[in-house]
Scaffold this active site. Structure first.
Site, PDB file in Angstrom:
ATOM      1  N   GLY A  88       0.780  -1.233   0.000  1.00  0.00           N
ATOM      2  CA  GLY A  88       0.000   0.000   0.000  1.00  0.00           C
ATOM      3  C   GLY A  88       0.812   1.283   0.000  1.00  0.00           C
ATOM      4  N   LYS A 167      -7.014  -8.207  -8.231  1.00  0.00           N
ATOM      5  CA  LYS A 167      -8.189  -8.926  -8.720  1.00  0.00           C
ATOM      6  C   LYS A 167      -8.867  -8.132  -9.835  1.00  0.00           C
ATOM      7  CE  LYS A 167      -7.946 -12.519  -6.095  1.00  0.00           C
ATOM      8  NZ  LYS A 167      -7.512 -13.790  -6.752  1.00  0.00           N
ATOM      9  N   ASN A 183      -6.171   2.910 -12.605  1.00  0.00           N
ATOM     10  CA  ASN A 183      -5.228   1.918 -12.094  1.00  0.00           C
ATOM     11  C   ASN A 183      -3.806   2.347 -12.411  1.00  0.00           C
ATOM     12  OD1 ASN A 183      -4.285  -0.786 -11.191  1.00  0.00           O
ATOM     13  ND2 ASN A 183      -3.757  -1.019 -13.355  1.00  0.00           N
ATOM     14  N   HIS A 185      -0.051   0.827 -13.204  1.00  0.00           N
ATOM     15  CA  HIS A 185       0.630  -0.405 -13.600  1.00  0.00           C
ATOM     16  C   HIS A 185       2.114  -0.081 -13.728  1.00  0.00           C
ATOM     17  CE1 HIS A 185       1.153  -4.315 -15.546  1.00  0.00           C
ATOM     18  NE2 HIS A 185       1.937  -3.693 -16.408  1.00  0.00           N
ATOM     19  N   GLU A 255       6.122   6.073  -9.444  1.00  0.00           N
ATOM     20  CA  GLU A 255       4.674   5.836  -9.256  1.00  0.00           C
ATOM     21  C   GLU A 255       4.090   6.778  -8.215  1.00  0.00           C
ATOM     22  OE1 GLU A 255       3.337   1.789  -8.633  1.00  0.00           O
ATOM     23  OE2 GLU A 255       5.137   1.037  -9.625  1.00  0.00           O
TER      24      GLU A 255
HETATM   25  N1  LIG Z   1     -11.326  -4.601 -14.815  1.00  0.00           N
HETATM   26  C1  LIG Z   1     -10.039  -4.383 -14.444  1.00  0.00           C
HETATM   27  N2  LIG Z   1      -9.593  -4.840 -13.265  1.00  0.00           N
HETATM   28  C2  LIG Z   1      -8.300  -4.614 -12.881  1.00  0.00           C
HETATM   29  C3  LIG Z   1      -7.410  -3.946 -13.743  1.00  0.00           C
HETATM   30  C4  LIG Z   1      -7.922  -3.468 -15.004  1.00  0.00           C
HETATM   31  O1  LIG Z   1      -7.188  -2.825 -15.790  1.00  0.00           O
HETATM   32  N3  LIG Z   1      -9.228  -3.704 -15.303  1.00  0.00           N
HETATM   33  N4  LIG Z   1      -6.086  -3.751 -13.373  1.00  0.00           N
HETATM   34  C5  LIG Z   1      -5.607  -4.668 -12.337  1.00  0.00           C
HETATM   35  C6  LIG Z   1      -4.230  -4.375 -11.869  1.00  0.00           C
HETATM   36  N5  LIG Z   1      -3.305  -5.160 -12.692  1.00  0.00           N
HETATM   37  C7  LIG Z   1      -2.413  -4.474 -13.464  1.00  0.00           C
HETATM   38  O2  LIG Z   1      -2.257  -3.262 -13.409  1.00  0.00           O
HETATM   39  C8  LIG Z   1      -3.326  -6.576 -12.692  1.00  0.00           C
HETATM   40  C9  LIG Z   1      -3.562  -7.240 -11.496  1.00  0.00           C
HETATM   41  C10 LIG Z   1      -3.584  -8.637 -11.474  1.00  0.00           C
HETATM   42  C11 LIG Z   1      -3.371  -9.376 -12.639  1.00  0.00           C
HETATM   43  C12 LIG Z   1      -3.444 -10.868 -12.597  1.00  0.00           C
HETATM   44  O3  LIG Z   1      -3.020 -11.537 -13.515  1.00  0.00           O
HETATM   45  N6  LIG Z   1      -3.998 -11.392 -11.493  1.00  0.00           N
HETATM   46  C13 LIG Z   1      -4.054 -12.856 -11.291  1.00  0.00           C
HETATM   47  C14 LIG Z   1      -4.411 -13.179  -9.828  1.00  0.00           C
HETATM   48  C15 LIG Z   1      -3.294 -12.685  -8.905  1.00  0.00           C
HETATM   49  C16 LIG Z   1      -3.589 -13.037  -7.461  1.00  0.00           C
HETATM   50  O4  LIG Z   1      -4.773 -13.267  -7.112  1.00  0.00           O
HETATM   51  O5  LIG Z   1      -2.608 -13.056  -6.662  1.00  0.00           O
HETATM   52  C17 LIG Z   1      -5.146 -13.461 -12.173  1.00  0.00           C
HETATM   53  O6  LIG Z   1      -6.154 -12.787 -12.466  1.00  0.00           O
HETATM   54  O7  LIG Z   1      -4.959 -14.642 -12.500  1.00  0.00           O
HETATM   55  C18 LIG Z   1      -3.112  -8.723 -13.817  1.00  0.00           C
HETATM   56  C19 LIG Z   1      -3.067  -7.328 -13.854  1.00  0.00           C
HETATM   57  C20 LIG Z   1      -6.566  -4.708 -11.168  1.00  0.00           C
HETATM   58  N7  LIG Z   1      -7.885  -5.028 -11.672  1.00  0.00           N
HETATM   59  N1  LIG Z   2      -0.533  -4.981 -12.352  1.00  0.00           N
HETATM   60  C1  LIG Z   2      -0.736  -4.375 -11.077  1.00  0.00           C
HETATM   61  C2  LIG Z   2       0.593  -4.131 -10.407  1.00  0.00           C
HETATM   62  O1  LIG Z   2       1.544  -4.837 -10.620  1.00  0.00           O
HETATM   63  N2  LIG Z   2       0.600  -3.074  -9.591  1.00  0.00           N
HETATM   64  C3  LIG Z   2       1.819  -2.725  -8.904  1.00  0.00           C
HETATM   65  O2  LIG Z   2       1.812  -3.273  -7.592  1.00  0.00           O
HETATM   66  C4  LIG Z   2       2.668  -2.452  -6.780  1.00  0.00           C
HETATM   67  C5  LIG Z   2       1.906  -2.135  -5.516  1.00  0.00           C
HETATM   68  O3  LIG Z   2       2.780  -1.492  -4.628  1.00  0.00           O
HETATM   69  P1  LIG Z   2       2.160  -0.753  -3.317  1.00  0.00           P
HETATM   70  O4  LIG Z   2       1.215  -1.736  -2.689  1.00  0.00           O
HETATM   71  O5  LIG Z   2       3.369  -0.450  -2.489  1.00  0.00           O
HETATM   72  O6  LIG Z   2       1.450   0.499  -3.821  1.00  0.00           O
HETATM   73  C6  LIG Z   2       2.966  -1.178  -7.587  1.00  0.00           C
HETATM   74  O7  LIG Z   2       4.254  -1.222  -8.149  1.00  0.00           O
HETATM   75  C7  LIG Z   2       1.928  -1.220  -8.676  1.00  0.00           C
HETATM   76  O8  LIG Z   2       2.327  -0.581  -9.874  1.00  0.00           O
END
Ligand SMILES: Nc1nc2c(c(=O)[nH]1)N[C@@H](CN(C=O)c1ccc(C(=O)N[C@@H](CCC(=O)O)C(=O)O)cc1)CN2
Ligand SMILES: NCC(=O)N[C@@H]1O[C@H](COP(=O)([O-])[O-])[C@@H](O)[C@H]1O
Length: 291
Positions: A88, A167, A183, A185, A255
């Site tokens: 966080g 999620k 979001n 990334h 970030e």
């Molecule tokens: N509707 C949307 N939901 C989320 C988005 C988005 O763009 N549209 N962004 C994600 C954040 N993210 C990348 O920035 C991201 C997070 C998680 C995954 C992923 O592959 N998750 C796994 C499960 C991981 C776990 O439970 O530990 C999966 O789905 O198999 C990819 C990208 C947040 N939500």
């Molecule tokens: N695809 C989603 C993803 O990878 N998000 C990444 O998780 C980290 C969370 O750090 P934080 O909990 O310290 O903010 C951050 O680096 C963010 O960009």
């Protein structure tokens, strides 16, 4: 004479000793912070009672700056929901920026799928309500999609900021908050994004690819992972001897700055949507400039 109340915030560039104003019962300092003999004032003054040494206000566009600050202060403070799954640090950066007045909003609620994560612990320490979503497997604890939408409505949420939330945001929530969910990334999307690309995995993929630059992307959230239109990006170099961890730390630092800048723009209503659906940030200093 019905005095015109002037609300404004002066940045801390004017030494305390050079601000002269007559003490009157009408001066109400809403917020005052003095550092290094400078002062940051948020206050309501009755115009006739305030006189500044003209030599002090050398700022050529001072009036425009004060007018912009006044406009911000008069905006209703926006209510933000932050979604996390991990430590966080982005959430903390945004929260601290709201306390400092850099972001004209408040973090009204934290949503997480991991009740014991660092972000949830910090939220509880700050008396920020924590919601568990989605429910943990084989558990009755946590909200359903419908209940989550109802809860966010009850908090009068204006914007939802995902910050390390792992999620998929359900379509029901995406549609309930149009153009209001963003979001961050940790790569330069559209590269290195999508299902499976999160956390340290992203940085490993960047290094393995030989890419010379990386950086955070903040994008609008649609129904799929990382396909929403891009709002802002930052760039950092990828060094020849970088590990995934050293690159992750460099990107994370960027970030924190980028998300605070975006949150400030959102709360000041400086996000403009181009005809093709791309969101732009209107400059605070020059309203005719977008990025
Ligand atoms: N509707 C949307 N939901 C989320 C988005 C988005 O763009 N549209 N962004 C994600 C954040 N993210 C990348 O920035 C991201 C997070 C998680 C995954 C992923 O592959 N998750 C796994 C499960 C991981 C776990 O439970 O530990 C999966 O789905 O198999 C990819 C990208 C947040 N939500
Ligand atoms: N695809 C989603 C993803 O990878 N998000 C990444 O998780 C980290 C969370 O750090 P934080 O909990 O310290 O903010 C951050 O680096 C963010 O960009």
């Amino acid at each position: 004479m019905e005095a015109q109340r002037l609300y404004f915030k002066l940045s801390s560039t004017i030494p305390t000793s050079q601000i002269q104003y007559q003490r009157t019962p009408f001066i109400q300092i809403l917020h005052k912070a003095s550092t290094n003999n400078n002062i940051t004032l948020k206050g309501s003054f009755l115009k006739p009672h305030v006189s500044f040494d003209p030599k002090v206000l050398k700022c050529t566009n001072c009036l425009q700056r004060i007018e912009r600050e006044v406009a911000i202060i008069q905006l209703r403070k926006k209510k933000i929901a932050v979604f996390v799954s991990g430590s966080g640090s982005n959430f903390r950066s945004i929260y601290e920026a709201t306390l400092e007045g850099i972001v004209h909003g408040e973090v009204a609620v934290l949503v997480t799928n991991k009740d014991d994560c660092g972000g949830a612990k910090y939220a509880r320490e700050q008396d920020i309500p924590v919601i568990l979503f989605p429910k943990a497997k084989n558990s009755s604890v946590g909200l359903s999609e419908e209940d989550l939408v109802d809860a966010l409505r009850a908090f009068n949420i204006d914007f939802i900021l995902l910050a390390g939330y792992l999620k998929l945001i359900p379509t029901e929530l995406v549609r309930a908050f149009p153009r209001s969910i963003f979001n961050i990334h940790p790569s330069l999307l559209p590269a290195f994004g999508g299902k499976g690309y999160y956390g340290i995995k992203v940085h490993k993929a960047v290094i393995d690819s030989g890419a010379r630059y990386s950086g955070p992307t903040i994008h609008h959230v649609d129904e799929h992972y990382d396909t929403g239109r891009i709002l802002a990006q930052g760039v950092v170099p990828v060094l020849a001897n970088d590990t995934a961890e050293t690159l992750a730390a460099r990107v994370l630092h960027e970030e924190h700055k980028l998300y605070v800048e975006v949150a400030a723009a959102l709360c000041e209503e400086r996000i403009v949507w181009r005809e093709d659906g791309v969101p732009l940030i209107r400059s605070k200093e020059d309203p005719d400039h977008y990025k």
